[in-house]
Design a protein around this motif. Structure first.
Motif, mmCIF file in Angstrom:
data_model
loop_
_atom_site.group_PDB
_atom_site.id
_atom_site.type_symbol
_atom_site.label_atom_id
_atom_site.label_comp_id
_atom_site.label_asym_id
_atom_site.label_seq_id
_atom_site.Cartn_x
_atom_site.Cartn_y
_atom_site.Cartn_z
ATOM 1 N N ALA A 46 0.875 -1.165 0.000
ATOM 2 C CA ALA A 46 0.000 0.000 0.000
ATOM 3 C C ALA A 46 0.917 1.221 0.000
ATOM 4 O O ALA A 46 2.138 1.096 0.127
ATOM 5 N N PRO A 63 0.223 -3.601 3.766
ATOM 6 C CA PRO A 63 -1.204 -3.402 4.040
ATOM 7 C C PRO A 63 -1.536 -3.838 5.461
ATOM 8 O O PRO A 63 -0.857 -4.680 6.043
ATOM 9 N N LEU A 98 -8.545 8.230 1.260
ATOM 10 C CA LEU A 98 -8.252 6.850 0.887
ATOM 11 C C LEU A 98 -8.652 6.658 -0.558
ATOM 12 O O LEU A 98 -9.831 6.828 -0.909
ATOM 13 N N ASN A 99 -7.675 6.362 -1.396
ATOM 14 C CA ASN A 99 -7.901 6.159 -2.828
ATOM 15 C C ASN A 99 -8.666 7.326 -3.450
ATOM 16 O O ASN A 99 -9.583 7.149 -4.241
ATOM 17 N N ILE A 101 -9.795 2.035 9.726
ATOM 18 C CA ILE A 101 -9.333 1.945 8.341
ATOM 19 C C ILE A 101 -8.320 0.814 8.219
ATOM 20 O O ILE A 101 -7.388 0.714 9.020
ATOM 21 N N LEU A 105 -5.809 -0.744 5.328
ATOM 22 C CA LEU A 105 -5.257 -0.593 3.986
ATOM 23 C C LEU A 105 -5.128 -1.959 3.330
ATOM 24 O O LEU A 105 -4.603 -2.891 3.938
ATOM 25 N N GLY A 106 -5.595 -2.031 2.107
ATOM 26 C CA GLY A 106 -5.471 -3.254 1.336
ATOM 27 C C GLY A 106 -4.354 -3.134 0.310
ATOM 28 O O GLY A 106 -3.765 -2.062 0.116
ATOM 29 N N GLN A 107 -4.065 -4.217 -0.363
ATOM 30 C CA GLN A 107 -3.054 -4.233 -1.413
ATOM 31 C C GLN A 107 -3.404 -3.179 -2.461
ATOM 32 O O GLN A 107 -4.525 -3.143 -2.961
ATOM 33 N N ASP A 135 -3.833 0.043 -2.094
ATOM 34 C CA ASP A 135 -4.509 1.242 -1.586
ATOM 35 C C ASP A 135 -3.519 2.392 -1.425
ATOM 36 O O ASP A 135 -2.324 2.179 -1.209
ATOM 37 N N GLU A 136 -4.067 3.613 -1.516
ATOM 38 C CA GLU A 136 -3.277 4.821 -1.316
ATOM 39 C C GLU A 136 -3.960 5.668 -0.260
ATOM 40 O O GLU A 136 -5.128 6.017 -0.395
ATOM 41 N N LEU A 137 -3.239 5.978 0.809
ATOM 42 C CA LEU A 137 -3.756 6.828 1.874
ATOM 43 C C LEU A 137 -2.948 8.119 1.867
ATOM 44 O O LEU A 137 -1.739 8.113 2.089
#
Length: 78
Positions: A2, A23, A50-51, A61, A63-65, A67-69
């Motif tokens: 992420a 993530p 987030l995204n 929250i 974060l997954g593979q 993802d952009e925070l």
């Protein structure tokens, strides 16, 4: 992976514009950062996106593979 994105003065604090992270829950991700940076990112006036979508509730929250925070500091200008 992420990605964390630091905008404005937060980029100066982080020393880089973005950072790849594993993530997982945001609390765990932030715990791996320099404590001074983590404190700045959790500042009362710092917003998160987030995204590309602004978050109104930042609790829970994960974060997954891929993802952009992004962390957005308060902006002032004139």
């Amino acid at each position: 992976m992420a990605k964390l994105v630091f905008l404005g003065r937060l980029e100066d604090v982080a020393g880089l514009p973005e950072m790849a992270v594993q993530p997982g829950p945001v609390e765990q991700v932030l715990a791996t950062l320099d404590p001074g940076l983590a404190v700045q990112l959790l500042g009362e006036k710092v917003r998160m996106a987030l995204n590309g979508r602004l978050l109104t509730d930042v609790g829970g929250i994960v974060l997954g593979q891929g993802d952009e925070l992004a962390f957005l500091p308060p902006v002032s200008g004139g």
